[in-house]
Scaffold this motif. Structure first.
Motif, PDB file in Angstrom:
ATOM      1  N   PHE A 176      -4.975 -52.995  15.976  1.00 43.69           N
ATOM      2  CA  PHE A 176      -5.210 -54.140  15.088  1.00 43.69           C
ATOM      3  C   PHE A 176      -6.307 -55.028  15.638  1.00 43.69           C
ATOM      4  O   PHE A 176      -7.159 -55.512  14.879  1.00 43.69           O
ATOM      5  CB  PHE A 176      -3.932 -54.956  14.913  1.00 43.69           C
ATOM      6  CG  PHE A 176      -4.156 -56.236  14.158  1.00 43.69           C
ATOM      7  CD1 PHE A 176      -4.311 -56.217  12.775  1.00 43.69           C
ATOM      8  CD2 PHE A 176      -4.236 -57.459  14.817  1.00 43.69           C
ATOM      9  CE1 PHE A 176      -4.546 -57.392  12.063  1.00 43.69           C
ATOM     10  CE2 PHE A 176      -4.464 -58.634  14.122  1.00 43.69           C
ATOM     11  CZ  PHE A 176      -4.622 -58.602  12.734  1.00 43.69           C
ATOM     12  N   VAL A 177      -6.321 -55.249  16.948  1.00 39.93           N
ATOM     13  CA  VAL A 177      -7.361 -56.089  17.545  1.00 39.93           C
ATOM     14  C   VAL A 177      -8.735 -55.469  17.307  1.00 39.93           C
ATOM     15  O   VAL A 177      -9.685 -56.151  16.910  1.00 39.93           O
ATOM     16  CB  VAL A 177      -7.109 -56.286  19.051  1.00 39.93           C
ATOM     17  CG1 VAL A 177      -8.261 -57.072  19.689  1.00 39.93           C
ATOM     18  CG2 VAL A 177      -5.790 -57.023  19.279  1.00 39.93           C
ATOM     19  N   ALA A 178      -8.851 -54.152  17.546  1.00 36.36           N
ATOM     20  CA  ALA A 178     -10.145 -53.482  17.401  1.00 36.36           C
ATOM     21  C   ALA A 178     -10.613 -53.450  15.949  1.00 36.36           C
ATOM     22  O   ALA A 178     -11.766 -53.760  15.640  1.00 36.36           O
ATOM     23  CB  ALA A 178     -10.056 -52.059  17.956  1.00 36.36           C
ATOM     24  N   LEU A 179      -9.708 -53.061  15.041  1.00 35.04           N
ATOM     25  CA  LEU A 179     -10.088 -52.923  13.634  1.00 35.04           C
ATOM     26  C   LEU A 179     -10.146 -54.266  12.921  1.00 35.04           C
ATOM     27  O   LEU A 179     -11.010 -54.489  12.070  1.00 35.04           O
ATOM     28  CB  LEU A 179      -9.100 -51.995  12.938  1.00 35.04           C
ATOM     29  CG  LEU A 179      -9.050 -50.569  13.496  1.00 35.04           C
ATOM     30  CD1 LEU A 179      -7.830 -49.832  12.975  1.00 35.04           C
ATOM     31  CD2 LEU A 179     -10.320 -49.820  13.155  1.00 35.04           C
ATOM     32  N   GLY A 180      -9.225 -55.172  13.282  1.00 35.71           N
ATOM     33  CA  GLY A 180      -9.208 -56.477  12.645  1.00 35.71           C
ATOM     34  C   GLY A 180     -10.429 -57.303  12.987  1.00 35.71           C
ATOM     35  O   GLY A 180     -10.988 -57.991  12.117  1.00 35.71           O
ATOM     36  N   ARG A 181     -10.863 -57.256  14.232  1.00 36.98           N
ATOM     37  CA  ARG A 181     -12.051 -58.022  14.616  1.00 36.98           C
ATOM     38  C   ARG A 181     -13.274 -57.536  13.859  1.00 36.98           C
ATOM     39  O   ARG A 181     -14.123 -58.323  13.437  1.00 36.98           O
ATOM     40  CB  ARG A 181     -12.282 -57.935  16.123  1.00 36.98           C
ATOM     41  CG  ARG A 181     -12.615 -56.563  16.648  1.00 36.98           C
ATOM     42  CD  ARG A 181     -12.646 -56.487  18.164  1.00 36.98           C
ATOM     43  NE  ARG A 181     -14.010 -56.541  18.671  1.00 36.98           N
ATOM     44  CZ  ARG A 181     -14.323 -56.553  19.969  1.00 36.98           C
ATOM     45  NH1 ARG A 181     -13.364 -56.534  20.882  1.00 36.98           N
ATOM     46  NH2 ARG A 181     -15.568 -56.589  20.352  1.00 36.98           N
ATOM     47  N   ALA A 182     -13.363 -56.204  13.668  1.00 37.73           N
ATOM     48  CA  ALA A 182     -14.504 -55.651  12.932  1.00 37.73           C
ATOM     49  C   ALA A 182     -14.425 -56.002  11.452  1.00 37.73           C
ATOM     50  O   ALA A 182     -15.457 -56.220  10.802  1.00 37.73           O
ATOM     51  CB  ALA A 182     -14.550 -54.134  13.119  1.00 37.73           C
ATOM     52  N   VAL A 190     -19.831 -48.905  18.786  1.00 42.19           N
ATOM     53  CA  VAL A 190     -19.581 -50.315  19.073  1.00 42.19           C
ATOM     54  C   VAL A 190     -18.495 -50.941  18.205  1.00 42.19           C
ATOM     55  O   VAL A 190     -17.944 -51.983  18.574  1.00 42.19           O
ATOM     56  CB  VAL A 190     -20.881 -51.145  18.958  1.00 42.19           C
ATOM     57  CG1 VAL A 190     -21.950 -50.612  19.891  1.00 42.19           C
ATOM     58  CG2 VAL A 190     -21.401 -51.163  17.528  1.00 42.19           C
ATOM     59  N   VAL A 191     -18.192 -50.327  17.053  1.00 47.20           N
ATOM     60  CA  VAL A 191     -17.150 -50.875  16.176  1.00 47.20           C
ATOM     61  C   VAL A 191     -15.804 -50.212  16.446  1.00 47.20           C
ATOM     62  O   VAL A 191     -14.762 -50.874  16.441  1.00 47.20           O
ATOM     63  CB  VAL A 191     -17.542 -50.711  14.689  1.00 47.20           C
ATOM     64  CG1 VAL A 191     -16.399 -51.148  13.772  1.00 47.20           C
ATOM     65  CG2 VAL A 191     -18.789 -51.528  14.381  1.00 47.20           C
ATOM     66  N   LEU A 245     -19.160 -45.470  27.739  1.00 46.66           N
ATOM     67  CA  LEU A 245     -19.996 -44.424  27.138  1.00 46.66           C
ATOM     68  C   LEU A 245     -20.221 -44.696  25.652  1.00 46.66           C
ATOM     69  O   LEU A 245     -21.340 -44.561  25.139  1.00 46.66           O
ATOM     70  CB  LEU A 245     -19.328 -43.061  27.335  1.00 46.66           C
ATOM     71  CG  LEU A 245     -20.090 -41.843  26.805  1.00 46.66           C
ATOM     72  CD1 LEU A 245     -21.423 -41.700  27.528  1.00 46.66           C
ATOM     73  CD2 LEU A 245     -19.261 -40.571  26.978  1.00 46.66           C
ATOM     74  N   CYS A 246     -19.165 -45.088  24.946  1.00 45.58           N
ATOM     75  CA  CYS A 246     -19.287 -45.393  23.515  1.00 45.58           C
ATOM     76  C   CYS A 246     -20.235 -46.564  23.271  1.00 45.58           C
ATOM     77  O   CYS A 246     -21.105 -46.507  22.385  1.00 45.58           O
ATOM     78  CB  CYS A 246     -17.911 -45.721  22.930  1.00 45.58           C
ATOM     79  SG  CYS A 246     -16.815 -44.295  22.740  1.00 45.58           S
ATOM     80  N   ALA A 247     -20.053 -47.632  24.040  1.00 47.16           N
ATOM     81  CA  ALA A 247     -20.905 -48.805  23.862  1.00 47.16           C
ATOM     82  C   ALA A 247     -22.363 -48.472  24.174  1.00 47.16           C
ATOM     83  O   ALA A 247     -23.278 -48.889  23.447  1.00 47.16           O
ATOM     84  CB  ALA A 247     -20.419 -49.941  24.752  1.00 47.16           C
ATOM     85  N   SER A 272     -18.710 -50.212   7.956  1.00 42.38           N
ATOM     86  CA  SER A 272     -17.412 -49.876   8.555  1.00 42.38           C
ATOM     87  C   SER A 272     -16.244 -50.476   7.787  1.00 42.38           C
ATOM     88  O   SER A 272     -15.095 -50.068   7.996  1.00 42.38           O
ATOM     89  CB  SER A 272     -17.365 -50.373  10.013  1.00 42.38           C
ATOM     90  OG  SER A 272     -18.407 -49.824  10.784  1.00 42.38           O
ATOM     91  N   LEU A 273     -16.523 -51.447   6.915  1.00 42.65           N
ATOM     92  CA  LEU A 273     -15.457 -52.159   6.203  1.00 42.65           C
ATOM     93  C   LEU A 273     -14.495 -51.257   5.423  1.00 42.65           C
ATOM     94  O   LEU A 273     -13.281 -51.512   5.434  1.00 42.65           O
ATOM     95  CB  LEU A 273     -16.063 -53.203   5.258  1.00 42.65           C
ATOM     96  CG  LEU A 273     -16.288 -54.606   5.827  1.00 42.65           C
ATOM     97  CD1 LEU A 273     -16.991 -55.485   4.805  1.00 42.65           C
ATOM     98  CD2 LEU A 273     -14.965 -55.230   6.250  1.00 42.65           C
ATOM     99  N   PRO A 274     -14.960 -50.199   4.742  1.00 40.67           N
ATOM    100  CA  PRO A 274     -14.003 -49.342   4.021  1.00 40.67           C
ATOM    101  C   PRO A 274     -12.953 -48.701   4.923  1.00 40.67           C
ATOM    102  O   PRO A 274     -11.900 -48.289   4.450  1.00 40.67           O
ATOM    103  CB  PRO A 274     -14.903 -48.273   3.381  1.00 40.67           C
ATOM    104  CG  PRO A 274     -16.227 -48.945   3.223  1.00 40.67           C
ATOM    105  CD  PRO A 274     -16.360 -49.833   4.426  1.00 40.67           C
ATOM    106  N   VAL A 275     -13.248 -48.612   6.216  1.00 38.67           N
ATOM    107  CA  VAL A 275     -12.279 -48.067   7.174  1.00 38.67           C
ATOM    108  C   VAL A 275     -11.537 -49.185   7.894  1.00 38.67           C
ATOM    109  O   VAL A 275     -10.305 -49.170   8.006  1.00 38.67           O
ATOM    110  CB  VAL A 275     -12.979 -47.158   8.205  1.00 38.67           C
ATOM    111  CG1 VAL A 275     -11.979 -46.646   9.246  1.00 38.67           C
ATOM    112  CG2 VAL A 275     -13.663 -45.990   7.508  1.00 38.67           C
ATOM    113  N   THR A 276     -12.272 -50.185   8.394  1.00 38.75           N
ATOM    114  CA  THR A 276     -11.657 -51.219   9.228  1.00 38.75           C
ATOM    115  C   THR A 276     -10.696 -52.115   8.451  1.00 38.75           C
ATOM    116  O   THR A 276      -9.628 -52.473   8.965  1.00 38.75           O
ATOM    117  CB  THR A 276     -12.735 -52.081   9.902  1.00 38.75           C
ATOM    118  OG1 THR A 276     -13.584 -52.675   8.900  1.00 38.75           O
ATOM    119  CG2 THR A 276     -13.581 -51.253  10.840  1.00 38.75           C
TER     120      THR A 276
END
Length: 300
Positions: free
Chosen positions: A50-56, A90-91, A172-174, A201-205
Motif C-alpha cells: 500500500f505504501v509503494a502503490l499508494g504513494r505513486a 522507480v514507481v 538496481l531498480c532505481a 502507472s495510474l491504471p495499475v497503482t
C-alpha cells in the motif's frame, strides 16, 4: 546556445546547488519515512504494497493535474517504452522492495546499503550508452559493492539477510529507472518525465492501492510517513532536484548526492529512535568516500 549547453552563471550555479541540496535532503528522508509508514515486523503499520502503490497513486493524481495545467505535450514513439521501463524501476521496483526490506532492517542499515545508488546508476548508464569507464571507476564500483556486502554480513553476524538482497534489488531498480528517465529528458523536460511516468502507472497503482488499503486503524505517525513519501519523495523532491541540475549543471550539482545516505542515517535517529554505532558510521563514510571518488573517475 541553450542554457543547458552553456556554462551556468554564478547566480544560476548557486541556485542550482541550493536546489540540488534541497532535493537531496528531501530524498534522504525517504528511507526513514518509509520505515515510519510501514513499521517493523514486530509492530507493523501500513502494508509495504500500500505504501509503494499508494504513494505513486497520490503523486500520479497531482502529476495528471500538472500536465493538464502546463499543457505538456504527449510522449511519442519510443518515449512510451522508456516511460514504462522507468516506471517499472522507480514507481514499482524501488518503493516496493525498499518497503519490504525496512520491515526487517532499520533505516540506518538501509541507508548504508543504498549508498551505492549513484555508482550503480553510473555503471548502468555506462553499459546502456556503451561508454568505456576507466579502471579507476570500475575499482570504485567494486569497492562500493564490497563495502555494502561486507557491512550487511557484519550486521548479519556473518550471513546476508533476505532484506539485504531486497535492498540491492531496490538499488538496481532505481538505477535502471534513473538511466531510462535521463534518456527521456532529451525530448521532455525532467519534470514532465516524472509526471508522465506516474500518470501512465495510474491504471495499475490506483486500483491496487485501493485493494491494499489498511483494514484496521494504524498510528497517525504511519500516515505522516505515507504523506511524506507520496508528496515529497515521489513528486516535489524531483522538481527541486531536476531544476537544480538544469540550473547548476549536472556534473557539479550531482556531487551533493553522495551526502544522501549519511543524511538518511542522521534523520533516522530523531525520527525513529534508532542508534548510530561507530562501526556503522565508519562503513557509511567509507561508502561515501568511494562514491565521491568514483564520480570523479573518467568515463570515455
Amino acid at each position: 546556445m541553450s542554457r543547458l549547453a552553456s556554462t551556468p552563471t554564478a547566480t544560476d550555479a548557486t541556485r542550482g546547488l541550493l536546489l540540488g541540496l534541497a532535493g537531496v535532503v528531501m530524498f534522504a528522508l525517504s528511507i526513514p519515512m518509509t520505515r515510519l509508514a510501514g513499521g517493523s515486523a514486530e509492530a507493523p503499520q501500513l502494508a509495504p504494497a500500500f505504501v509503494a502503490l499508494g504513494r505513486a497513486a497520490v503523486a500520479g493524481g497531482l502529476s495528471l493535474a500538472y500536465l493538464a495545467l502546463t499543457r505538456a505535450r504527449r510522449p511519442q514513439g519510443r518515449e512510451w517504452r522508456l516511460l514504462a521501463f522507468t516506471a517499472a524501476g522507480v514507481v514499482f521496483g524501488w518503493p516496493l522492495l525498499l518497503g519490504l526490506a525496512v520491515r526487517h532492517v532499520d533505516a540506518v542499515h538501509a541507508s548504508v546499503i543504498s549508498g551505492v545508488l549513484p555508482l550503480a546508476t553510473a555503471v548502468i548508464a555506462a553499459l546502456v550508452l556503451r561508454q568505456r569507464p576507466s579502471a579507476g571507476f570500475w575499482t570504485c564500483a567494486l569497492a562500493g559493492l564490497g563495502l555494502v556486502v561486507g557491512f550487511a554480513a557484519w550486521r548479519g553476524a556473518g550471513a546476508l539477510e533476505l532484506a539485504d538482497g531486497l535492498l540491492l534489488g531496490a538499488v538496481l531498480c532505481a538505477s535502471a529507472g534513473y538511466v531510462s528517465g535521463a534518456r527521456l529528458s532529451t525530448g521532455l523536460t525532467a519534470e514532465q518525465v516524472i509526471c508522465w511516468v506516474l500518470v501512465i502507472s495510474l491504471p495499475v497503482t490506483l486500483p491496487l492501492a485501493v485493494l491494499t488499503r489498511p483494514a484496521a486503524p494504524v498510528a497517525a505517525s504511519a500516515w505522516l510517513g505515507f504523506a511524506y513519501v507520496s508528496l515529497v519523495s515521489m513528486w516535489i523532491g524531483f522538481f527541486a532536484w531536476y531544476r537544480g541540475l538544469a540550473l547548476g549543471g549536472t556534473l557539479r550539482v550531482s556531487q551533493v548526492q553522495v551526502l544522501q545516505p549519511f543524511l538518511s542515517m542522521l534523520f533516522a535517529v530523531p525520527l525513529l529512535g534508532e542508534h548510530l554505532d561507530a562501526m556503522t558510521v565508519v562503513f557509511a563514510l567509507a561508502v561515501l568516500a568511494v562514491v565521491w571518488w568514483g564520480k570523479r573517475q573518467p568515463i570515455h
